[in-house]
Design an enzyme around this catalytic site. Structure first.
Site, PDB file in Angstrom:
ATOM      1  N   TYR A   7      44.538  -1.231  61.347  1.00 27.51           N
ATOM      2  CA  TYR A   7      43.300  -2.254  61.269  1.00 27.51           C
ATOM      3  C   TYR A   7      44.083  -2.965  59.734  1.00 27.51           C
ATOM      4  O   TYR A   7      43.468  -3.845  59.371  1.00 27.51           O
ATOM      5  CB  TYR A   7      42.724  -0.748  60.711  1.00 27.51           C
ATOM      6  CG  TYR A   7      41.792  -0.848  59.899  1.00 27.51           C
ATOM      7  CD1 TYR A   7      40.427  -1.217  60.333  1.00 27.51           C
ATOM      8  CD2 TYR A   7      41.318  -0.185  58.743  1.00 27.51           C
ATOM      9  CE1 TYR A   7      39.127  -1.246  59.428  1.00 27.51           C
ATOM     10  CE2 TYR A   7      40.136  -0.829  57.870  1.00 27.51           C
ATOM     11  CZ  TYR A   7      39.024  -0.686  58.408  1.00 27.51           C
ATOM     12  OH  TYR A   7      38.046  -0.338  57.350  1.00 27.51           O
TER      13      TYR A   7
ATOM     14  N   GLY B 167      45.427  -5.665  60.759  1.00 28.57           N
ATOM     15  CA  GLY B 167      44.224  -6.882  61.731  1.00 28.57           C
ATOM     16  C   GLY B 167      43.563  -7.696  60.178  1.00 28.57           C
ATOM     17  O   GLY B 167      43.146  -8.987  60.398  1.00 28.57           O
TER      18      GLY B 167
ATOM     19  N   ASN C 271      32.104  14.089  56.982  1.00 28.01           N
ATOM     20  CA  ASN C 271      32.321  15.373  57.705  1.00 28.01           C
ATOM     21  C   ASN C 271      32.027  16.621  57.148  1.00 28.01           C
ATOM     22  O   ASN C 271      32.379  17.534  57.232  1.00 28.01           O
ATOM     23  CB  ASN C 271      34.080  15.545  57.280  1.00 28.01           C
ATOM     24  CG  ASN C 271      35.321  14.600  58.285  1.00 28.01           C
ATOM     25  OD1 ASN C 271      34.916  15.040  59.346  1.00 28.01           O
ATOM     26  ND2 ASN C 271      36.926  15.592  58.161  1.00 28.01           N
ATOM     27  N   PHE C 272      32.005  16.166  55.689  1.00 29.10           N
ATOM     28  CA  PHE C 272      31.627  17.493  54.712  1.00 29.10           C
ATOM     29  C   PHE C 272      30.573  17.915  54.666  1.00 29.10           C
ATOM     30  O   PHE C 272      30.275  18.744  55.236  1.00 29.10           O
ATOM     31  CB  PHE C 272      32.238  17.529  53.013  1.00 29.10           C
ATOM     32  CG  PHE C 272      33.760  17.503  52.717  1.00 29.10           C
ATOM     33  CD1 PHE C 272      34.471  17.312  53.714  1.00 29.10           C
ATOM     34  CD2 PHE C 272      33.908  17.051  51.094  1.00 29.10           C
ATOM     35  CE1 PHE C 272      35.641  17.636  52.884  1.00 29.10           C
ATOM     36  CE2 PHE C 272      35.280  17.015  50.593  1.00 29.10           C
ATOM     37  CZ  PHE C 272      35.822  17.242  51.908  1.00 29.10           C
TER      38      PHE C 272
ATOM     39  N   GLY D 198      44.078  18.339  48.295  1.00 30.89           N
ATOM     40  CA  GLY D 198      41.882  18.090  47.677  1.00 30.89           C
ATOM     41  C   GLY D 198      41.829  17.802  46.039  1.00 30.89           C
ATOM     42  O   GLY D 198      41.115  17.368  45.868  1.00 30.89           O
TER      43      GLY D 198
ATOM     44  N   ARG E  85      38.703  10.074  45.700  1.00 33.55           N
ATOM     45  CA  ARG E  85      38.220   8.610  46.132  1.00 33.55           C
ATOM     46  C   ARG E  85      36.994   7.793  45.724  1.00 33.55           C
ATOM     47  O   ARG E  85      36.313   8.983  44.341  1.00 33.55           O
ATOM     48  CB  ARG E  85      37.466   8.789  47.603  1.00 33.55           C
ATOM     49  CG  ARG E  85      38.502   9.235  48.593  1.00 33.55           C
ATOM     50  CD  ARG E  85      39.371   7.945  48.920  1.00 33.55           C
ATOM     51  NE  ARG E  85      40.470   8.561  50.309  1.00 33.55           N
ATOM     52  CZ  ARG E  85      41.726   8.632  49.675  1.00 33.55           C
ATOM     53  NH1 ARG E  85      41.994   9.096  48.428  1.00 33.55           N
ATOM     54  NH2 ARG E  85      42.193   8.755  50.796  1.00 33.55           N
TER      55      ARG E  85
ATOM     56  N   ASP F 197      48.414   8.458  54.022  1.00 31.80           N
ATOM     57  CA  ASP F 197      46.708   8.421  53.304  1.00 31.80           C
ATOM     58  C   ASP F 197      47.221   8.099  51.364  1.00 31.80           C
ATOM     59  O   ASP F 197      47.843   9.151  50.973  1.00 31.80           O
ATOM     60  CB  ASP F 197      46.490   9.717  53.432  1.00 31.80           C
ATOM     61  CG  ASP F 197      45.029  10.451  53.066  1.00 31.80           C
ATOM     62  OD1 ASP F 197      44.288   9.393  53.794  1.00 31.80           O
ATOM     63  OD2 ASP F 197      44.768  10.620  52.641  1.00 31.80           O
TER      64      ASP F 197
ATOM     65  N   GLN G  84      44.632   7.656  45.740  1.00 26.61           N
ATOM     66  CA  GLN G  84      43.883   7.305  44.879  1.00 26.61           C
ATOM     67  C   GLN G  84      43.614   6.015  45.510  1.00 26.61           C
ATOM     68  O   GLN G  84      44.187   5.495  46.259  1.00 26.61           O
ATOM     69  CB  GLN G  84      44.949   7.194  43.324  1.00 26.61           C
ATOM     70  CG  GLN G  84      43.181   6.532  42.252  1.00 26.61           C
ATOM     71  CD  GLN G  84      44.310   6.567  40.964  1.00 26.61           C
ATOM     72  OE1 GLN G  84      45.252   6.325  40.441  1.00 26.61           O
ATOM     73  NE2 GLN G  84      43.288   7.167  40.034  1.00 26.61           N
ATOM     74  N   ARG G  85      41.935   6.069  45.089  1.00 26.79           N
ATOM     75  CA  ARG G  85      41.642   4.686  45.553  1.00 26.79           C
ATOM     76  C   ARG G  85      40.708   4.581  44.953  1.00 26.79           C
ATOM     77  O   ARG G  85      39.540   5.154  45.376  1.00 26.79           O
ATOM     78  CB  ARG G  85      41.205   4.524  47.265  1.00 26.79           C
ATOM     79  CG  ARG G  85      39.864   3.800  47.899  1.00 26.79           C
ATOM     80  CD  ARG G  85      41.718   2.618  48.153  1.00 26.79           C
ATOM     81  NE  ARG G  85      42.715   2.546  48.839  1.00 26.79           N
ATOM     82  CZ  ARG G  85      43.370   2.447  49.621  1.00 26.79           C
ATOM     83  NH1 ARG G  85      41.674   2.556  50.452  1.00 26.79           N
ATOM     84  NH2 ARG G  85      44.331   2.552  49.853  1.00 26.79           N
TER      85      ARG G  85
HETATM   86  N1  NAD Z   1      31.927   1.691  55.561  1.00 24.79           N
HETATM   87  C1  NAD Z   1      32.659   1.525  55.203  1.00 24.79           C
HETATM   88  O1  NAD Z   1      33.483   2.562  53.720  1.00 24.79           O
HETATM   89  C2  NAD Z   1      33.601   0.295  55.275  1.00 24.79           C
HETATM   90  C3  NAD Z   1      34.797   0.304  54.005  1.00 24.79           C
HETATM   91  C4  NAD Z   1      35.117  -0.758  54.621  1.00 24.79           C
HETATM   92  C5  NAD Z   1      35.893  -1.856  55.565  1.00 24.79           C
HETATM   93  N2  NAD Z   1      34.396  -1.655  56.285  1.00 24.79           N
HETATM   94  C6  NAD Z   1      34.242  -2.164  56.871  1.00 24.79           C
HETATM   95  O2  NAD Z   1      32.640  -2.583  57.607  1.00 24.79           O
HETATM   96  C7  NAD Z   1      32.272  -3.079  58.584  1.00 24.79           C
HETATM   97  C8  NAD Z   1      31.103  -2.145  59.191  1.00 24.79           C
HETATM   98  O3  NAD Z   1      31.778  -0.539  59.258  1.00 24.79           O
HETATM   99  P1  NAD Z   1      31.100   0.341  59.579  1.00 24.79           P
HETATM  100  O4  NAD Z   1      31.283   1.405  58.475  1.00 24.79           O
HETATM  101  O5  NAD Z   1      29.747  -0.147  60.473  1.00 24.79           O
HETATM  102  O6  NAD Z   1      31.795   0.906  60.935  1.00 24.79           O
HETATM  103  P2  NAD Z   1      31.041   1.392  62.039  1.00 24.79           P
HETATM  104  O7  NAD Z   1      31.804   2.026  63.260  1.00 24.79           O
HETATM  105  O8  NAD Z   1      29.614   2.041  62.384  1.00 24.79           O
HETATM  106  O9  NAD Z   1      30.358  -0.042  62.788  1.00 24.79           O
HETATM  107  C9  NAD Z   1      31.123  -0.581  63.525  1.00 24.79           C
HETATM  108  C10 NAD Z   1      30.651  -1.793  64.111  1.00 24.79           C
HETATM  109  O10 NAD Z   1      31.013  -2.744  64.800  1.00 24.79           O
HETATM  110  C11 NAD Z   1      31.218  -2.749  66.586  1.00 24.79           C
HETATM  111  N3  NAD Z   1      32.397  -3.283  67.046  1.00 24.79           N
HETATM  112  C12 NAD Z   1      33.560  -2.781  67.085  1.00 24.79           C
HETATM  113  N4  NAD Z   1      34.173  -3.516  67.689  1.00 24.79           N
HETATM  114  C13 NAD Z   1      33.567  -4.754  68.134  1.00 24.79           C
HETATM  115  C14 NAD Z   1      33.998  -5.497  68.879  1.00 24.79           C
HETATM  116  N5  NAD Z   1      35.074  -6.294  69.184  1.00 24.79           N
HETATM  117  N6  NAD Z   1      33.221  -6.842  69.647  1.00 24.79           N
HETATM  118  C15 NAD Z   1      31.816  -6.322  68.770  1.00 24.79           C
HETATM  119  N7  NAD Z   1      31.318  -5.474  67.805  1.00 24.79           N
HETATM  120  C16 NAD Z   1      32.032  -4.688  67.782  1.00 24.79           C
HETATM  121  C17 NAD Z   1      30.761  -0.932  66.419  1.00 24.79           C
HETATM  122  O11 NAD Z   1      30.666  -1.027  67.493  1.00 24.79           O
HETATM  123  C18 NAD Z   1      29.816  -0.913  65.382  1.00 24.79           C
HETATM  124  O12 NAD Z   1      29.121  -0.879  65.617  1.00 24.79           O
HETATM  125  C19 NAD Z   1      34.275  -2.933  59.432  1.00 24.79           C
HETATM  126  O13 NAD Z   1      34.717  -4.627  59.673  1.00 24.79           O
HETATM  127  C20 NAD Z   1      34.949  -2.286  58.337  1.00 24.79           C
HETATM  128  O14 NAD Z   1      36.112  -2.211  58.745  1.00 24.79           O
HETATM  129  C21 NAD Z   1      33.927  -0.418  56.290  1.00 24.79           C
END
Ligand code: NAD
Length: 318
Positions: A150, A153, A195-196, A212, A216, A278, A281-282
């Protein structure tokens, strides 16, 4: 005479996911035509079901690791599983989604001359050695760990965005998203807020990893979506990367206590070992977002938690 629509045509990849579904809603409210593309790996039809009757909304099942040929003016690239349980399920596919997905969407942006925004992540900072992290920090990422599919990537996707920008003059935007929460989060994907809440609503023990005291920051989803729209539309050609998140910091213990109080649950806290890599702190430094986008979060944790708890209380299957 043929009539051409003057509405902006916007592609949202990952549009049936948690963040993507809220973004689709926002774009429709702004008067755009929205094409939602998703392979439904972690997304769900129920997240966008209420939009299907809207004539400005179109849903396409497609995997972004394959090329896509459509005509659009703007692209928000969100497709990628976002929680460790999901992105570690098939790590090779996770890297492919980030990297090949970015290449395919950048290729589409190049062909259609569309503006393109990448949903990057605070995970590009890895286990940071400075707090809070400004965008100029290059990160502390393990390239061979179980989170690397992740983190790396997403880092490679950022590289591709900036290379397309430098080499092909593409209009790019990169936002680094910090922990975001709200309705339509996955109930069982290991993310701490959902989760919580789910554990508290079921009256189960609330699992805390480590002692704990790790912290975040949590941004409510509509604040995040507003920042993404501002970033896409900023007229100053500010490309980022820009941190988007809520700098308010809470320990896992504080979060658990708030959730127990707001749900009225009798759940007890139980402690389990911290997973590897993990971060302790973030916290986002959002000075750049404030200065360049005039943006800052508006929803306090308590208010956002109430809305999220309401969603999990009332949504069958969630
Ligand atoms: N939610 C967060 O706190 C957070 C934090 C940092 C980054 N992001 C980024 O935001 C984006 C959305 O995150 P989210 O929380 O909504 O997650 P999510 O898993 O709910 O949404 C991701 C979506 O992408 C789709 N997907 C995955 N692989 C795919 C592919 N190969 N082709 C087409 N669709 C695909 C999934 O089916 C899903 O609908 C992601 O790129 C994630 O890395 C989210």
């Amino acid at each position: 005479m043929k009539q051409y629509s003057l509405k902006k045509r916007v592609l949202v990849t990952g549009g049936a996911g948690f963040l993507g579904s809220h973004l689709c809603e926002r774009l429709l409210a702004d008067g755009c035509d929205v094409l939602c593309v998703d392979n439904f790996f972690t997304g769900a039809r129920r997240n966008i079901e209420h939009l299907l009757d809207n004539r400005a909304f179109e849903l396409m099942r497609h995997d972004v690791t394959f090329p896509l040929y459509v005509e659009v003016d703007e692209i928000y690239n969100l497709a990628c599983p976002a929680s460790p349980i999901h992105y570690q399920f098939d790590p090779v596919q996770t890297t492919k989604t980030s990297v090949m997905g970015a290449i395919n969407m950048l290729g589409l942006a190049k062909r259609t001359k569309a503006k393109i925004l990448q949903a990057s992540t605070s995970e590009v900072y890895g286990d940071p050695t400075i707090h809070p992290q400004p965008e100029s920090y290059w990160g502390n990422v393990n390239p061979i760990g179980t989170r690397s599919c992740y983190d790396e990537g997403k880092r490679c996707a950022e590289t591709l965005f900036f290379d397309y920008h430098r080499q092909h003059n593409l209009a790019i935007r990169v936002v680094r998203i910090f922990n975001t929460y709200g309705p339509r989060m996955h109930p069982n994907d290991g993310r701490v807020v959902s989760n919580f809440i789910v554990q508290a609503l079921r009256g189960n023990d609330i699992t805390i990893y480590g002692d704990g005291t790790q912290t975040r920051s949590f941004c409510y989803v509509t604040d995040l979506v507003d920042a993404m729209a501002r970033m896409m539309n900023n007229g100053a050609n500010f490309v980022g990367p820009v941190n988007i998140g809520n700098p308010g910091e809470f320990t896992m213990l504080q979060l658990a206590e708030s959730v127990i109080r707001l749900t009225g649950s009798k759940s007890k806290l139980v402690f389990q070992p911290l997973p590897s890599d993990d971060p302790k702190q973030r916290q986002p430094n959002i000075e750049l977002a404030r200065a360049k986008l005039g943006w800052q979060p508006t929803i306090a944790l308590e208010e956002g938690l109430k809305k999220t708890i309401e969603y999990f209380r009332t949504s069958p299957g969630a």
